[in-house]
Design an enzyme around this catalytic site. Structure first.
Site, mmCIF file in Angstrom:
data_model
loop_
_atom_site.group_PDB
_atom_site.id
_atom_site.type_symbol
_atom_site.label_atom_id
_atom_site.label_comp_id
_atom_site.label_asym_id
_atom_site.label_seq_id
_atom_site.Cartn_x
_atom_site.Cartn_y
_atom_site.Cartn_z
ATOM 1 N N LYS A 175 56.149 107.009 34.039
ATOM 2 C CA LYS A 175 57.575 107.176 33.779
ATOM 3 C C LYS A 175 58.052 108.515 34.316
ATOM 4 O O LYS A 175 57.682 109.574 33.791
ATOM 5 C CB LYS A 175 57.869 107.121 32.274
ATOM 6 C CG LYS A 175 59.356 106.954 32.021
ATOM 7 C CD LYS A 175 59.794 107.452 30.671
ATOM 8 C CE LYS A 175 60.456 108.790 30.720
ATOM 9 N NZ LYS A 175 61.628 108.915 31.571
ATOM 10 N N GLU A 250 50.953 119.470 29.180
ATOM 11 C CA GLU A 250 51.340 120.717 29.852
ATOM 12 C C GLU A 250 52.799 120.969 29.514
ATOM 13 O O GLU A 250 53.650 120.137 29.806
ATOM 14 C CB GLU A 250 51.157 120.611 31.370
ATOM 15 C CG GLU A 250 49.726 120.422 31.819
ATOM 16 C CD GLU A 250 48.785 121.558 31.445
ATOM 17 O OE1 GLU A 250 49.275 122.661 31.097
ATOM 18 O OE2 GLU A 250 47.570 121.342 31.471
ATOM 19 N N CYS A 284 57.841 125.920 35.029
ATOM 20 C CA CYS A 284 57.124 126.262 33.796
ATOM 21 C C CYS A 284 56.447 127.611 33.929
ATOM 22 O O CYS A 284 56.215 128.294 32.941
ATOM 23 C CB CYS A 284 56.110 125.174 33.475
ATOM 24 S SG CYS A 284 55.032 124.809 34.864
ATOM 25 N N GLU A 384 61.850 129.937 25.894
ATOM 26 C CA GLU A 384 61.916 129.514 27.295
ATOM 27 C C GLU A 384 63.374 129.251 27.668
ATOM 28 O O GLU A 384 64.058 128.489 26.980
ATOM 29 C CB GLU A 384 61.093 128.228 27.491
ATOM 30 C CG GLU A 384 61.061 127.785 28.938
ATOM 31 C CD GLU A 384 60.236 126.520 29.153
ATOM 32 O OE1 GLU A 384 60.521 125.506 28.483
ATOM 33 O OE2 GLU A 384 59.334 126.539 30.004
HETATM 34 P P1 NAD Z 1 61.184 116.789 28.524
HETATM 35 O O1 NAD Z 1 60.159 117.106 27.502
HETATM 36 O O2 NAD Z 1 62.580 116.655 28.077
HETATM 37 O O3 NAD Z 1 60.803 115.409 29.250
HETATM 38 C C1 NAD Z 1 59.556 115.208 29.874
HETATM 39 C C2 NAD Z 1 59.302 113.709 30.008
HETATM 40 O O4 NAD Z 1 59.106 113.148 28.714
HETATM 41 C C3 NAD Z 1 60.477 112.950 30.620
HETATM 42 O O5 NAD Z 1 59.998 111.950 31.482
HETATM 43 C C4 NAD Z 1 61.144 112.350 29.392
HETATM 44 O O6 NAD Z 1 61.913 111.208 29.671
HETATM 45 C C5 NAD Z 1 59.931 112.004 28.548
HETATM 46 N N1 NAD Z 1 60.210 111.813 27.113
HETATM 47 C C6 NAD Z 1 61.284 112.221 26.393
HETATM 48 N N2 NAD Z 1 61.168 111.845 25.093
HETATM 49 C C7 NAD Z 1 59.978 111.195 24.979
HETATM 50 C C8 NAD Z 1 59.277 110.577 23.902
HETATM 51 N N3 NAD Z 1 59.765 110.561 22.661
HETATM 52 N N4 NAD Z 1 58.074 110.016 24.155
HETATM 53 C C9 NAD Z 1 57.538 110.054 25.399
HETATM 54 N N5 NAD Z 1 58.161 110.603 26.471
HETATM 55 C C10 NAD Z 1 59.365 111.174 26.273
HETATM 56 O O7 NAD Z 1 61.021 117.893 29.667
HETATM 57 P P2 NAD Z 1 61.934 118.120 30.956
HETATM 58 O O8 NAD Z 1 63.257 118.671 30.507
HETATM 59 O O9 NAD Z 1 61.916 116.917 31.836
HETATM 60 O O10 NAD Z 1 61.109 119.258 31.728
HETATM 61 C C11 NAD Z 1 61.240 120.614 31.468
HETATM 62 C C12 NAD Z 1 60.097 121.120 30.602
HETATM 63 O O11 NAD Z 1 58.854 120.815 31.233
HETATM 64 C C13 NAD Z 1 60.086 122.619 30.420
HETATM 65 O O12 NAD Z 1 59.821 122.953 29.074
HETATM 66 C C14 NAD Z 1 58.933 123.088 31.314
HETATM 67 O O13 NAD Z 1 58.352 124.309 30.936
HETATM 68 C C15 NAD Z 1 58.000 121.951 31.188
HETATM 69 N N6 NAD Z 1 57.062 121.925 32.322
HETATM 70 C C16 NAD Z 1 55.770 122.272 32.103
HETATM 71 C C17 NAD Z 1 54.865 122.297 33.164
HETATM 72 C C18 NAD Z 1 53.426 122.661 32.952
HETATM 73 O O14 NAD Z 1 52.609 122.253 33.759
HETATM 74 N N7 NAD Z 1 53.083 123.398 31.908
HETATM 75 C C19 NAD Z 1 55.301 121.956 34.447
HETATM 76 C C20 NAD Z 1 56.633 121.615 34.631
HETATM 77 C C21 NAD Z 1 57.505 121.595 33.548
#
Ligand code: NAD
Length: 482
Positions: A175, A250, A284, A384
């Site tokens: 997804k 992550e 991130c 963040e």
């Molecule tokens: P998010 O947590 O809002 O969404 C991530 C994914 O999870 C999306 O595909 C979303 O649709 C899905 N999702 C949402 N609710 C869910 C649920 N209840 N169950 C399962 N899946 C669900 O994050 P975002 O806004 O897309 O990305 C930004 C965040 O990602 C920031 O906090 C950033 O630091 C983090 N990030 C971390 C890394 C790393 O490797 N540590 C890398 C890139 C981004």
């Protein structure tokens, strides 16, 4: 009229059962619709899991060299479509063209890398303490892996999950984030064109609360690899643990650059500004804190402000240094943090405004922002932000700087700028971060070494990338033959 894109389930591009769609728009110009995508629900997610479950045994039995051939072919197909994928990435996520091209190239390289690795997966022969025993390990795939990814690296992160999962012989349900599903679709098309058997990768777009959570909780899913926010990651973790699934998380960061008294100020400012303002701060591993020895503090603030003010903020396809935020809500969140910082008593040195005139009128642009006089306990020094905002915090000693660096909930990436070898050695030991850089930006990773964080940044149990990436997607048996 923008094109409508479908889910990919069991080898067929297909509409969601809901017959509902959502539009994805260009953050540099909200009047530019990138595409129309399926608003799938739990039923579609279940169908995808069924398809993966049906395909997993044959894929697991496919010889590693053949799996590797398909991954290398995927890499080639993506390389052939690099320009198209780069433009798609800029249009949906807002990176600059060089940043997007670099990200697409990373995905190409990841598939080539795991394509080579696939033939070597299988186990190791060990010597036994008994001459009559043959002792070896066998690495097997887990079965069905759910991959849930964020919008901010919309092709590199899917690639660094898909390639090891497939190399190891797992079937996948995937997804992508709703803010950036298009370049991931191109990658899935490359997998299809490379000859991946039906059902081995299933791509389903739609809300995380329906599609993501069905994937994360489905009884036929054996492992969940999630990258995203700490908030959603915690929910996914809880669900996966209850269901006894293997889980890899992550999440966020609050990454510091520590600038010691021996540092070169110009070098330190380049390192901090590059990490803070590159990819619009939407990484991130982005630098969001500079913790600077008080003897260099004023000079450093001036130097980093100069760099912030020299950057061109524009559409990534128009030669920008810094592109837009991915969405209005991400932009609003950054502006809210600018308000918070000002209210908390930090000094806004530069930036902090939304750009709305001329070419900026239809995009989510904000000026690169620097705060000085930041105290470690302020929210802008703790939370963040995920935008181009740098908080500069003074420190009287190396020890104090490290204490400040560690006194946050996250521990993803951390850098020190120093000309003192003892300080850099100490920092590697002292700092709580999964990635430690010396005289380099907090951003920027190599694909063949492990990646992951500490504390709230990661699940800590499994790293991604390199051989560590494969470990998550395999389980090992130890075999004794008498
Ligand atoms: P998010 O947590 O809002 O969404 C991530 C994914 O999870 C999306 O595909 C979303 O649709 C899905 N999702 C949402 N609710 C869910 C649920 N209840 N169950 C399962 N899946 C669900 O994050 P975002 O806004 O897309 O990305 C930004 C965040 O990602 C920031 O906090 C950033 O630091 C983090 N990030 C971390 C890394 C790393 O490797 N540590 C890398 C890139 C981004």
């Amino acid at each position: 009229m923008a094109d409508t894109y479908l889910n990919f389930v069991d080898g067929t591009w297909t509409e969601a059962s809901t017959s509902e769609t959502f539009e994805n728009t260009n953050p540099a110009d909200v009047n530019d619709t990138v595409g129309v995508f399926q608003r799938s629900d739990a039923e579609d997610a279940e169908r995808a899991v069924e398809a993966a479950n049906a395909a997993k045994d044959e894929w697991a039995a496919t010889p590693g060299p053949e799996r590797g051939r398909i991954l290398r072919e995927t890499s080639k197909r993506l390389a052939d479509r690099k320009d198209e994928a780069t433009t798609a990435l800029v249009r949906e996520e807002g990176k600059t063209e060089p940043e997007a091209a670099g990200e697409v190239q990373r995905a190409i390289d990841i598939f080539a890398y795991f394509g080579e690795k696939a033939a070597d997966i299988g186990g190791t022969v060990k010597s036994s303490s008994s001459q009559d025993t043959r002792l070896y390990t066998v690495d097997e795939p887990l079965g069905v892996a759910a991959l849930i990814t964020p919008w901010n690296y919309p092709i590199a992160i899917p690639a660094w999950k898909l390639a090891p999962a497939l190399a190891a012989g797992n079937a996948v349900v995937f997804k992508p984030a709703s803010l950036a599903p298009n370049v991931a679709r191109i990658l899935v098309e490359c997998l299809e064109d490379a000859g991946l058997p039906d059902g081995v990768v299933n791509y389903v777009t739609g809300p995380g609360s329906a599609v993501g959570s069905t994937f994360a909780t489905h009884e036929d899913v054996d492992a969940v690899s999630f990258t995203g926010s700490a908030k959603v990651g915690d929910t996914v973790h809880q669900q996966a643990t209850e269901d006894q699934k293997r889980v890899q998380l992550e999440m966020g960061g609050k990454n510091p650059v520590v600038v010691t008294s021996s540092a070169d100020v110009e070098e330190a400012a380049d390192i901090a500004a590059g990490g803070a303002f590159g990819v619009t701060g939407q990484a991130c591993t982005a630098t969001s804190r500079a913790i600077v020895h008080e003897s260099l503090y004023d000079e450093f603030v001036d130097a980093v402000v100069d760099r912030a003010e020299s950057l061109t903020v524009a559409d990534g396809l128009d030669g920008a240094d810094v592109g837009p935020h991915v969405s209005e809500s991400e932009l609003e969140s950054t502006l809210e943090y600018v308000d918070v910082g000002t209210r908390e008593g930090a000094t806004l040195e530069t930036g902090g405004e939304r750009l709305t005139e001329g070419d900026h009128a239809n995009g989510y642009y904000v000026e690169p922002t620097v705060f000085s006089d930041v105290a470690p306990e302020m929210r802008i020094a703790q939370e963040e932000i995920f935008g181009p905002v740098l908080a500069v915090i003074p420190a009287a000693t190396y020890d104090e700087a490290v204490e400040i660096a560690n006194d946050v909930e996250y521990g993803l990436s951390a850098s020190i700028v120093t000309n003192d070898l003892r300080e850099s050695n100490a920092f590697v030991d002292d700092v709580e971060a999964g990635v430690v850089k010396v005289n380099q930006q907090t951003t920027g990773l190599e694909l063949h070494v492990p990646f992951g964080g500490m504390k709230a940044s990661s699940s800590e149990t499994y790293r991604e990338q390199g051989d560590a990436g494969l470990d998550f997607f395999t389980i090992s048996k130890t075999v004794y033959v008498g």
